[in-house]
Design an enzyme around this catalytic site. Structure first.
Site, PDB file in Angstrom:
ATOM      1  CE  LYS A  88      -3.926   1.876   2.665  1.00 50.76           C
ATOM      2  NZ  LYS A  88      -4.730   1.664   3.893  1.00 50.76           N
TER       3      LYS A  88
ATOM      4  CB  SER B  78      -7.704   3.499   2.960  1.00 48.09           C
ATOM      5  OG  SER B  78      -6.981   2.698   3.884  1.00 48.09           O
TER       6      SER B  78
ATOM      7  CB  SER C 268      -8.492   0.622   5.475  1.00 44.94           C
ATOM      8  OG  SER C 268      -9.044   1.886   5.725  1.00 44.94           O
TER       9      SER C 268
END
Length: 560
Positions: free
Chosen positions: A150, A223, A247
């Site tokens: 990420k 996210s 997320s």
């Protein structure tokens, strides 16, 4: 002024524009990405201009990957790839090249990447192959396995951000988790897209908006939405995400993959963000793997535990990992089925997925393994009200001012996330401390309610629907609840998809105004083809017991 569209990528819904200066800087950044991609890896412009709703099969059929690269990227999970490289069926370079190619194809279709680290990954894979040739054995258990990361998680020599151009920084060293993975032989080949502020259930940063591979009119979640879309497209088999409101679990559910949010501070968290996150004063973030199999999650957790990260980070809890081998004793596993949380009734296909799981688990032939009962989470509406305030002790003013000062546009879901906290403005230390007391009192009541209902794990929705239309991820209550109480949760994909014509039951009665709004959202969009997934949750620090339960549930539900 015309918007600076992300090079290479399908973008079916325009995002808000910033100032001329901001858009010029963004255009330079996007062009630098575009320039790294060889022409032979680019999809036809007419496909990007007029894409089908479902783009998930295009990497296989586009002709950019060879037959053996399709085999490498589609036929193995991370455990399987590690085994094939160790046995010398494939070289690290061959595997890395296959995933580099597939990831950039996936990016063009979903805008899932922020950085494509081709040169660095090829150089590293070549070194690993040389080590194997010289020593006759792999450097570690992840030798040559490509792992996606990420965007905000630091990798030495790359950039990271918190989803905005203003927060972009160059990292000169690995964070602890990346350092551990690197020492085990992992190859880092890309970083993945996330939301502005990191606090949306849709990934919509300065890099562009991530699309759901199975229906590009829907969100891939947030996210960690870039990871989820990439893994669903088989551009990765194992990635790392973070979770403070859903997320990891939200994107995993939207895209039909596995995702695990561990109890906070059981996995390395050192330097995962360049700046402190005020939300963590009362809501603890966690991290975990996103992947294509249960055994990959188990392997990831075991390798992290074996590295003893707590020796360098005293915040971490040194819990040994037993995972899928965890004994549940001789008694039956007590499973609670969540049909709704008392606040929002799930949309029709999610209710169908719950019934699918409930019917399988309740089959009399499993009576010696399972005791199945109904479960209602404690005070879900109250939890949602509290956590929205806890996230923003500054009323959202710090991140908002940073965005405005840089000329970056504030995206619709950014406006939405701090609307509950913004009227209160910057809180005093006393107010933040009182929030902590509220949080802890809620946790105690939640634990008592769980104990009264007498279950080991619960299974139910991971979101109010299968996925959401773009800019409509308004209600995260099915995931954020477990961040508030800090319980571990796993999202597991089902074999089910959204079907055409699914409708609410004639006798539907809304549980709240939010519930009524969720129905309106369902009736305003076409969700056909979206994956259906469910969430399994256990008590805080019962991460091993959660995986022990998964060991039972996977056979009953037929999970890979």
């Amino acid at each position: 002024m015309a918007s600076a569209e992300p090079p290479l990528c399908i973008q079916i819904k325009p995002m808000r524009e910033g100032t001329l200066e901001f858009e010029a800087k963004r255009a330079v950044l996007l062009q630098s990405f575009h320039d790294k991609v060889p022409p032979e890896y680019r999809l036809p412009q007419d496909l990007l201009t007029n894409p089908p709703n479902d783009v998930s099969d295009i990497p296989r059929s586009c002709g950019i990957l060879s037959d053996w690269e399709i085999e490498i990227t589609e036929n193995y999970d991370a455990v399987g790839l590690a085994e094939t490289i160790a046995s010398r069926k494939y070289t690290a370079l061959a595997v890395t090249t296959a995933f580099l190619k597939r990831s950039i194809v996936a990016h063009q279709l979903t805008c899932c990447l922020t950085q494509w680290l081709a040169d660095e990954a090829i150089a590293h894979a070549t070194q690993l192959d040389s080590y194997m040739a010289e020593h006759g054995k792999p450097i570690g258990p992840l030798h040559g396995v490509p792992i996606s990361i990420k965007d905000h998680i630091p990798i030495a020599g790359t950039f990271s951000s918190q989803g905005s151009l203003a927060s972009l920084v160059k990292d000169n060293k690995d964070c602890q988790m990346v350092s551990i993975l690197r020492s085990l032989g992992a190859v880092f080949y890309c970083k993945t897209n996330q939301p502005q502020t990191l606090m949306h259930l849709e990934s919509d940063s300065h890099w562009g908006r991530v699309l759901n591979p199975f229906n590009i009119k829907l969100s891939a979640g947030g996210s960690t939405g870039g990871e989820a879309a990439l893994i669903a497209m088989r551009g990765s088999v194992l990635g790392v995400g973070t979770d403070i409101g859903g997320s990891i679990r939200g994107p995993a559910a939207f895209c039909g993959i596995y995702g695990f949010k561990a109890t906070s501070y059981t996995l390395p968290m050192e330097r995962l963000l360049a700046a402190p996150f005020a939300a963590e004063l009362n809501v603890l973030c966690s991290t975990g793997p996103m992947c294509t199999s249960i055994r990959d999650m188990d392997m990831f957790m075991r390798l992290m535990a074996d590295a003893k990260p707590y020796l360098l980070d005293p915040r971490l809890v040194p819990i040994p990992w037993t995972g899928l081998q965890t004994s549940l004793g001789r008694r039956r596993l007590k499973v609670g089925i969540i049909k709704n949380d008392g606040f929002i009734e799930p949309q029709p296909p999610v209710k169908r997925a719950i019934k699918w799981a409930s019917d399988l688990l309740s089959n009399p032939k499993h009576a010696d393994l399972l005791e199945v009962k109904s479960f209602t989470p404690f005070a879900a509406a109250t939890a949602w009200s509290k956590i929205q305030r806890f996230y923003w002790p500054d009323g959202g003013s710090l991140v908002k001012s940073a965005l405005l000062s840089s000329g970056e546009p504030i995206q619709p879901l950014s406006d939405r996330i701090w609307q509950e906290a913004e009227p209160a403005g910057m809180l005093t230390a006393e107010s933040v401390n009182n929030f902590r007391r509220e949080r802890d009192e809620f946790r105690l009541e939640f634990a008592r309610a769980w104990e009264e209902q007498d279950v080991d794990v619960v299974i139910g929705p991971a979101f109010v629907g299968p996925a959401c239309a773009h800019d409509t991820a308004f209600y995260w209550t099915y995931t954020s609840l477990y961040n508030l109480v800090d319980y571990p949760g796993v999202v597991v994909p089902t074999p089910l998809r959204v079907e055409s014509g699914e409708q609410y039951d004639p006798g539907y009665t809304p549980l709240s105004e939010a519930c009524r709004a969720v129905r309106r959202l369902w009736e305003s969009e076409n969700f056909e083809g979206a994956p259906l997934a469910l969430q399994v949750v256990a008590r805080k620090y019962h991460d091993n017991q959660l995986f022990g339960a998964l060991g039972v549930l996977k056979d009953v539900l037929g999970l890979p």
